[in-house]
Scaffold this active site. Structure first.
Site, PDB file in Angstrom:
ATOM      1  CE  LYS A  15      -2.020  -1.143   3.919  1.00  0.00           C
ATOM      2  NZ  LYS A  15      -1.304  -2.403   4.233  1.00  0.00           N
ATOM      3  NE  ARG A 168       1.961  -4.989  11.098  1.00  0.00           N
ATOM      4  CZ  ARG A 168       3.016  -4.661  10.349  1.00  0.00           C
ATOM      5  NH1 ARG A 168       4.227  -5.100  10.674  1.00  0.00           N
ATOM      6  NH2 ARG A 168       2.862  -3.915   9.290  1.00  0.00           N
TER       7      ARG A 168
HETATM    8  P1  AP5 Z   1       4.899  -1.574   1.939  1.00  0.00           P
HETATM    9  O1  AP5 Z   1       4.570  -0.720   0.759  1.00  0.00           O
HETATM   10  O2  AP5 Z   1       5.623  -0.951   3.072  1.00  0.00           O
HETATM   11  O3  AP5 Z   1       3.590  -2.332   2.451  1.00  0.00           O
HETATM   12  P2  AP5 Z   1       2.324  -1.789   3.235  1.00  0.00           P
HETATM   13  O4  AP5 Z   1       1.116  -2.433   2.646  1.00  0.00           O
HETATM   14  O5  AP5 Z   1       2.338  -0.301   3.326  1.00  0.00           O
HETATM   15  O6  AP5 Z   1       2.600  -2.467   4.641  1.00  0.00           O
HETATM   16  P3  AP5 Z   1       2.423  -1.900   6.126  1.00  0.00           P
HETATM   17  O7  AP5 Z   1       3.211  -2.790   7.030  1.00  0.00           O
HETATM   18  O8  AP5 Z   1       2.727  -0.432   6.193  1.00  0.00           O
HETATM   19  O9  AP5 Z   1       0.908  -2.137   6.346  1.00  0.00           O
HETATM   20  P4  AP5 Z   1       0.153  -2.194   7.670  1.00  0.00           P
HETATM   21  O10 AP5 Z   1      -1.221  -1.985   7.194  1.00  0.00           O
HETATM   22  O11 AP5 Z   1       0.362  -3.396   8.472  1.00  0.00           O
HETATM   23  O12 AP5 Z   1       0.837  -1.061   8.569  1.00  0.00           O
HETATM   24  P5  AP5 Z   1       0.441   0.442   8.883  1.00  0.00           P
HETATM   25  O13 AP5 Z   1       1.678   1.227   9.017  1.00  0.00           O
HETATM   26  O14 AP5 Z   1      -0.593   0.923   7.958  1.00  0.00           O
HETATM   27  O15 AP5 Z   1       5.738  -2.835   1.383  1.00  0.00           O
HETATM   28  C1  AP5 Z   1       6.271  -3.812   2.268  1.00  0.00           C
HETATM   29  C2  AP5 Z   1       7.691  -4.220   1.838  1.00  0.00           C
HETATM   30  O16 AP5 Z   1       7.637  -4.908   0.581  1.00  0.00           O
HETATM   31  C3  AP5 Z   1       8.648  -3.051   1.587  1.00  0.00           C
HETATM   32  O17 AP5 Z   1       9.933  -3.471   1.953  1.00  0.00           O
HETATM   33  C4  AP5 Z   1       8.570  -2.797   0.071  1.00  0.00           C
HETATM   34  O18 AP5 Z   1       9.773  -2.230  -0.444  1.00  0.00           O
HETATM   35  C5  AP5 Z   1       8.361  -4.218  -0.445  1.00  0.00           C
HETATM   36  N1  AP5 Z   1       7.496  -4.298  -1.618  1.00  0.00           N
HETATM   37  C6  AP5 Z   1       6.370  -3.574  -1.866  1.00  0.00           C
HETATM   38  N2  AP5 Z   1       5.787  -3.975  -3.017  1.00  0.00           N
HETATM   39  C7  AP5 Z   1       6.572  -5.011  -3.498  1.00  0.00           C
HETATM   40  C8  AP5 Z   1       6.481  -5.859  -4.645  1.00  0.00           C
HETATM   41  N3  AP5 Z   1       5.484  -5.724  -5.519  1.00  0.00           N
HETATM   42  N4  AP5 Z   1       7.430  -6.816  -4.811  1.00  0.00           N
HETATM   43  C9  AP5 Z   1       8.461  -6.954  -3.901  1.00  0.00           C
HETATM   44  N5  AP5 Z   1       8.589  -6.175  -2.796  1.00  0.00           N
HETATM   45  C10 AP5 Z   1       7.654  -5.219  -2.588  1.00  0.00           C
HETATM   46  O19 AP5 Z   1      -0.216   0.281  10.336  1.00  0.00           O
HETATM   47  C11 AP5 Z   1       0.597  -0.086  11.436  1.00  0.00           C
HETATM   48  C12 AP5 Z   1      -0.244  -0.308  12.675  1.00  0.00           C
HETATM   49  O20 AP5 Z   1      -0.940   0.902  13.015  1.00  0.00           O
HETATM   50  C13 AP5 Z   1      -1.334  -1.365  12.581  1.00  0.00           C
HETATM   51  O21 AP5 Z   1      -0.826  -2.668  12.790  1.00  0.00           O
HETATM   52  C14 AP5 Z   1      -2.288  -0.913  13.683  1.00  0.00           C
HETATM   53  O22 AP5 Z   1      -1.809  -1.283  14.952  1.00  0.00           O
HETATM   54  C15 AP5 Z   1      -2.221   0.610  13.565  1.00  0.00           C
HETATM   55  N6  AP5 Z   1      -3.261   1.139  12.659  1.00  0.00           N
HETATM   56  C16 AP5 Z   1      -3.062   1.682  11.424  1.00  0.00           C
HETATM   57  N7  AP5 Z   1      -4.249   2.041  10.876  1.00  0.00           N
HETATM   58  C17 AP5 Z   1      -5.203   1.713  11.778  1.00  0.00           C
HETATM   59  C18 AP5 Z   1      -6.621   1.811  11.779  1.00  0.00           C
HETATM   60  N8  AP5 Z   1      -7.316   2.311  10.734  1.00  0.00           N
HETATM   61  N9  AP5 Z   1      -7.289   1.338  12.861  1.00  0.00           N
HETATM   62  C19 AP5 Z   1      -6.641   0.845  13.923  1.00  0.00           C
HETATM   63  N10 AP5 Z   1      -5.292   0.714  13.982  1.00  0.00           N
HETATM   64  C20 AP5 Z   1      -4.582   1.139  12.921  1.00  0.00           C
END
Ligand code: AP5
Ligand code: MG
Length: 210
Positions: A15, A168
């Site tokens: 994402k 997660r």
């Molecule tokens: P990346 O682009 O970083 O993936 P992402 O989908 O953004 O993953 P996140 O870990 O950020 O998602 P998340 O939803 O768990 O965490 P968030 O920060 O939103 O890509 C991942 C890796 O793969 C990178 O190294 C990238 O380079 C590589 N990559 C990408 N695409 C690739 C491809 N096609 N091929 C190969 N490699 C690739 O949330 C964190 C925490 O915050 C949650 O766990 C929760 O506790 C809290 N939180 C956030 N939002 C809420 C909400 N709405 N409600 C309640 N709690 C919340």
């Protein structure tokens, strides 16, 4: 026309990576709930300290907390195209945002298997300043451990340990995956196979938003 787009998908489905591409190429404002929460954690605010205890355990931060944060953010987004990355993540959050008058134009859903997520998280490098993601193998920064976008240092996120990533992913399946049907009923979902290389996903996402 101003567009409102939701990026929906499991942890590590890409994402953030696609959001950075869409914001640099097409001017979308990228709103990442994870980045907003991590900024609060970094500043050690009361909200940040509370949120960290959930985030470190792979759980969701309570709806009331994130709903209030989103309301504040939406007031800055009245006349721009934006991407919501990671909000809503529960049905009550989706109902809340709809009540606030937000109607998405598109929901981009990134589908991915747990094995791929574990592989990607094992090598992820994140910029503490701008939230950009890189990967030690699949998406290397130009300079070792330095963000290509803003020049700050790259770090490993506290919640990227394999046990936490698994939790997660489970949280995603139980609380967030139901949003897929919720938005399918509104005919808004474009499903993308997130197992492909970054560039192929970029062109598919771009096509969906044209
Ligand atoms: P990346 O682009 O970083 O993936 P992402 O989908 O953004 O993953 P996140 O870990 O950020 O998602 P998340 O939803 O768990 O965490 P968030 O920060 O939103 O890509 C991942 C890796 O793969 C990178 O190294 C990238 O380079 C590589 N990559 C990408 N695409 C690739 C491809 N096609 N091929 C190969 N490699 C690739 O949330 C964190 C925490 O915050 C949650 O766990 C929760 O506790 C809290 N939180 C956030 N939002 C809420 C909400 N709405 N409600 C309640 N709690 C919340
Ligand atoms: Mg992200």
């Amino acid at each position: 026309m101003k567009k409102k787009v939701l990026l929906l998908g499991a942890p590590g489905s890409g994402k953030g990576t696609q959001a950075k591409y869409l914001s640099s190429e097409f001017g979308y404002i990228h709103v990442s709930m994870g980045d907003l929460l991590r900024a609060e954690v970094e500043q050690k605010t009361t909200l940040g300290l509370e949120a960290k205890s959930y985030m470190d355990h792979g759980a969701l931060v309570p709806d009331i907390v994130v709903n209030n944060m989103v309301v504040k953010k939406l007031s800055e987004l009245s006349d721009v195209s934006y991407l919501l990355d990671g909000f809503p993540r529960t049905i009550p959050q989706a109902e809340f945002i709809a009540e606030k008058g937000v109607q998405f134009d598109k929901v981009i859903y990134f589908s991915i298997a747990l094995e791929t997520v574990l592989d990607r998280m094992a090598g992820r490098l994140t910029c503490k300043a701008c939230g950009a993601s890189f990967h030690a193998k699949y998406n290397q920064p130009k300079k070792d451990m330095i963000c290509d976008l803003c020049g700050e240092k790259l770090v490993i996120r506290d919640d990227d340990k394999p046990e936490t990533v698994k939790r997660r992913f489970e949280t995603y399946l139980s609380s967030t995956q139901p949003l897929l049907d919720f938005y399918k009923k509104q005919d808004l979902v474009a499903e993308i196979d997130a197992e492909q290389p970054i560039e192929s996903i970029q062109s598919q996402v771009k096509a969906q938003l044209e």
